[in-house]
Design an enzyme around this catalytic site. Structure first.
Site, mmCIF file in Angstrom:
data_model
loop_
_atom_site.group_PDB
_atom_site.id
_atom_site.type_symbol
_atom_site.label_atom_id
_atom_site.label_comp_id
_atom_site.label_asym_id
_atom_site.label_seq_id
_atom_site.Cartn_x
_atom_site.Cartn_y
_atom_site.Cartn_z
ATOM 1 N N CYS A 2 0.776 -1.187 0.044
ATOM 2 C CA CYS A 2 0.055 0.020 0.113
ATOM 3 C C CYS A 2 0.766 1.216 -0.103
ATOM 4 C CB CYS A 2 -0.980 0.152 1.200
ATOM 5 S SG CYS A 2 -1.993 -1.240 1.200
ATOM 6 N N ASN A 99 -1.828 2.360 5.539
ATOM 7 C CA ASN A 99 -1.149 1.062 5.151
ATOM 8 C C ASN A 99 -0.554 0.417 6.296
ATOM 9 O OD1 ASN A 99 1.268 -0.398 4.055
ATOM 10 N ND2 ASN A 99 2.722 1.112 4.148
ATOM 11 N N GLY A 100 -0.830 -0.785 6.586
ATOM 12 C CA GLY A 100 -0.947 -1.727 7.618
ATOM 13 C C GLY A 100 -1.912 -2.506 7.906
ATOM 14 N N LYS A 490 12.294 -16.028 -9.476
ATOM 15 C CA LYS A 490 12.094 -14.879 -10.449
ATOM 16 C C LYS A 490 11.150 -15.379 -11.666
ATOM 17 C CE LYS A 490 13.240 -12.322 -9.184
ATOM 18 N NZ LYS A 490 14.137 -11.952 -7.876
ATOM 19 N N GLU A 493 7.471 -15.812 -9.972
ATOM 20 C CA GLU A 493 6.569 -14.480 -9.588
ATOM 21 C C GLU A 493 6.307 -13.669 -10.897
ATOM 22 O OE1 GLU A 493 8.610 -11.638 -6.916
ATOM 23 O OE2 GLU A 493 10.754 -12.283 -7.900
ATOM 24 N N HIS A 509 16.488 -37.611 -5.096
ATOM 25 C CA HIS A 509 15.987 -37.733 -3.738
ATOM 26 C C HIS A 509 14.117 -37.512 -3.988
ATOM 27 C CE1 HIS A 509 19.409 -38.905 -1.761
ATOM 28 N NE2 HIS A 509 19.878 -37.828 -2.234
ATOM 29 N N LYS A 608 6.028 -4.717 -3.706
ATOM 30 C CA LYS A 608 7.322 -4.747 -3.454
ATOM 31 C C LYS A 608 7.798 -4.624 -2.093
ATOM 32 C CE LYS A 608 11.603 -3.502 -5.585
ATOM 33 N NZ LYS A 608 11.900 -4.844 -5.662
HETATM 34 C C1 F6R Z 1 11.394 -11.212 -5.147
HETATM 35 C C2 F6R Z 1 11.300 -10.143 -4.040
HETATM 36 C C3 F6R Z 1 10.790 -10.449 -2.753
HETATM 37 C C4 F6R Z 1 11.582 -9.708 -1.864
HETATM 38 C C5 F6R Z 1 10.874 -9.881 -0.360
HETATM 39 C C6 F6R Z 1 11.873 -9.286 0.505
HETATM 40 O O1 F6R Z 1 11.848 -10.880 -6.260
HETATM 41 O O2 F6R Z 1 11.234 -9.061 -4.506
HETATM 42 O O3 F6R Z 1 10.803 -11.733 -2.657
HETATM 43 O O4 F6R Z 1 12.997 -10.050 -1.864
HETATM 44 O O5 F6R Z 1 9.674 -9.397 -0.203
HETATM 45 O O6 F6R Z 1 11.799 -7.845 0.361
HETATM 46 P P1 F6R Z 1 12.963 -6.994 0.954
HETATM 47 O O7 F6R Z 1 14.256 -7.156 0.458
HETATM 48 O O8 F6R Z 1 12.446 -5.495 0.717
HETATM 49 O O9 F6R Z 1 12.889 -7.251 2.584
#
Ligand code: F6R
Length: 613
Positions: A2, A99-100, A490, A493, A509, A608
């Protein structure tokens, strides 16, 4: 998770907020909304992206000089127009963005219902604005006092911004466990979840601290108090970021720009910290706590997602070079068991955003237990950076694509520097090997450029072969095992193809049962130490008709004859291989996702900065 933007001043608030929300869309993009105050309180909300809201609201009357906006990543309630923020109080006097998560919202909601409140949405947030309204009415409180009173009754995490029809020159904001920044302009104020929407207007910012409430009023200095009503003295910081860093710079997607920035970002991470000729590594944070680091009984690395994969590489580096035992923990698991943590431990939190809720709570636990806490963070001034005892920034610049790329290589570079520094301090590395690693590190940015420039056409071709598959396997040994995990993450996602990463030897295994002619198997096969073994693993896949794409060191012959495709990377010393071997995997997932028509910068269901646990 958010994004919040708010404006108070003399300009039109709506375009500023729309623009800011676009910059914050990486934090959530399932629904958006804006409230503008201009005698009356006008609220515009839409499921979908900020551009959908813009198209819907632009023809309407959006005039006004004070407003709040929100881009949502749904937690409570579907992403639809009603659940989108801002939420209004029952008397339509207040509007609030959040946000939260308000964890005790059910209890509060039923208490408020008994008092006659009616709720339109399924969100936890709407409960908070009704609670503020209730307290404001009941006790005839000012907006800020009602907000403070309400927050003392709330359990959970919040960054909130509230406006009040009866106070048209005032904004009240507060935070706990979710970030909030106030930008100070010329007789105007901007608020946002991070600095990115603000830097085109001002570089002067206040980062609100935990459980602080700010009253931002035209013609008055900002007033910041703690939730216990004690006046605080906020620090105004100059933020060093420029607008070009927030643009795509000619690339179709931020992810592609960020992949291509890696030669520069890895070099930036090392700048001023390493001198191969003179044989030194300098990391201020480690110097500060040299004794703690060298005498630590063990180091615990806590992180999530891609950052957790970097931590795994950190474990290999620290154990091989500095001979310090390392435990790598999912931050969420570390936090919610009862781990043995003492003042002899060092806990390193690794996070691009510096705001990940799970990592933050693991850190708090580590602090409570007396461990030294160290942050490896990208976002300057973020919560993790401020909470830790010391730390090092990776200096990768804003990472906007939701899939992490340049932050990963920045984290691995930083961990390599740390491992070398500690190895030297602890005298666990030979001078020759130490020098060799320093010289190799210095040329890594050039080698990343080489990987990027030499392989793109071939990778596009392979992507086309893979694009319609439904599953994929990634295998690697040693330093390449975490790279296999990262390659699989990668792919899943951004392209929504199911993928798993495994240590290559583990395949027999269990996962080998999955292999047939429809299973692409990516093997990161650059190892020198277990070269014969990785060849055997590839043979085992081929014997079951698997489709093998191998990443190999340039000039390699044997694997090239067995695999269906090979992608070559330049030779380097084994501990530095992840910095090169991950690059083709980033490009592969990018092109596969593009061919499948996916939005690589904003994959579905993701955000993100994951500020909920
Ligand atoms: C994958 C990705 C997420 C972040 C994770 C941790 O591409 O971006 O898996 O790595 O949410 O985020 P940070 O590094 O911001 O703590």
């Amino acid at each position: 998770m958010c994004g919040i933007v708010a404006y108070l001043g003399k300009k039109e608030a709506f375009p500023i907020i729309i623009n800011g929300l676009k910059r914050l869309e990486y934090r959530g993009y399932d629904s958006t909304g804006i409230a503008i105050l201009n005698n009356e309180l006008k609220v515009f909300k839409k499921a979908g992206k900020v551009s959908d809201l813009e198209a819907y609201a632009s023809p309407l009357d959006t005039i006004g000089n004070i407003g709040i906006g929100h881009t949502r990543w749904a937690t409570h309630g579907k992403p639809n127009d009603t659940n989108a923020h801002p939420h209004k109080s029952g008397n339509s006097r207040l509007a609030l963005v959040h946000n939260g998560i308000i964890e005790n919202y059910k209890y509060l909601k039923s208490a408020l219902k008994e008092l006659g409140h009616h709720f339109d949405s399924e969100t936890d947030t709407e409960v908070l604005v009704h609670l503020i309204e209730e307290l404001q009415k009941r006790d005839d409180l000012s907006l800020e006092d009602a907000v403070r009173e309400a927050l003392t009754r709330v359990v959970g995490a919040y960054a909130i911004v509230v406006i009040d029809k009866d106070n048209p020159t005032k904004i009240v904001a507060a935070r706990k466990d979710s970030p909030l920044v106030i930008g100070i302009g010329n007789e105007e104020y901007y608020l946002a979840s991070d600095a990115t929407p603000l830097i085109e207007y001002t570089k002067k910012m206040i980062y609100l601290n935990e459980e602080e409430i700010a009253v931002v009023e035209l013609g008055k200095p900002i007033e910041v108090k703690s939730i216990d009503n004690i006046i605080q003295s906020p620090t105004i910081q100059e933020v060093d970021m420029n607008i070009e860093e927030l643009e795509k710079g000619g690339y179709d997607y931020f992810m592609m720009k960020e992949i291509h920035q890696q030669p520069a970002t890895v070099a930036d991470c090392m700048r001023g910290r390493i001198n191969a000729e003179e044989g030194w590594v300098h990391l201020g944070g480690v110097n500060q706590y040299e004794g703690k680091f060298t005498n630590a009984s063990r180091i615990i690395m806590a992180a999530c997602g891609t950052s957790w994969h970097s931590a795994l590489i950190g474990e290999y580096l620290f154990e091989e070079l500095a001979r310090i035992p390392v435990e790598v923990e999912y931050a969420s698991e570390l936090r919610y068991r009862n781990p043995v943590l003492t003042e002899n431990d060092v806990v390193i939190a690794i996070s691009q955003s510096g705001e990940t809720a799970d990592t933050l709570s693991a850190l708090r636990l580590a602090k409570e237990r007396g461990a030294l806490t160290y942050g490896i963070v990208n976002v300057v001034g973020s919560s993790i950076a401020r909470l830790t005892d010391a730390g090092s920034y990776i200096h990768a610049g804003p990472e906007i694509g939701v899939a992490s790329t340049k932050a990963f290589t920045g984290q691995v570079t930083l961990l390599t520097l740390m491992a070398l520094k500690l190895a030297k301090l602890r005298n666990t590395i030979s001078e020759d090997y130490y020098r060799q690693l320093l010289f190799e590190l210095k040329v890594i940015p050039k080698k990343i450029s080489q990987v990027l420039s030499q392989n793109e056409a071939h990778i596009k071709y392979i992507a086309n072969e893979i694009k319609d598959k439904t599953n994929a396997l990634y295998l690697g040994r040693g330093y390449n095992f975490p790279v296999a995990l990262e390659g699989a993450l990668k792919l899943k996602e951004i392209s929504y193809i199911h993928a798993e990463g495994y240590p290559a030897a583990e395949m027999k295994h269990g996962p080998i049962a999955l292999i047939d002619e429809n299973m692409p198997v990516f093997v990161i096969a650059t190892n020198k130490s277990a070269y014969e073994k990785i060849i055997s693993n590839i043979q085992e896949v081929k014997a079951r008709k698997g489709y093998v794409i191998a990443i190999v060191i340039e000039g390699e012959k044997t694997i090239s004859e067995i695999a269906d495709h090979v992608i070559e990377i330049p030779d380097t010393v084994e501990p530095l291989v992840p910095l090169l071997s991950v690059i083709p995997l980033q490009l592969l997932s990018y092109y596969i996702a593009i061919l499948r028509g996916c939005n690589v910068d904003q994959p579905r269901n993701l955000a993100k900065s994951v500020t909920v646990e």
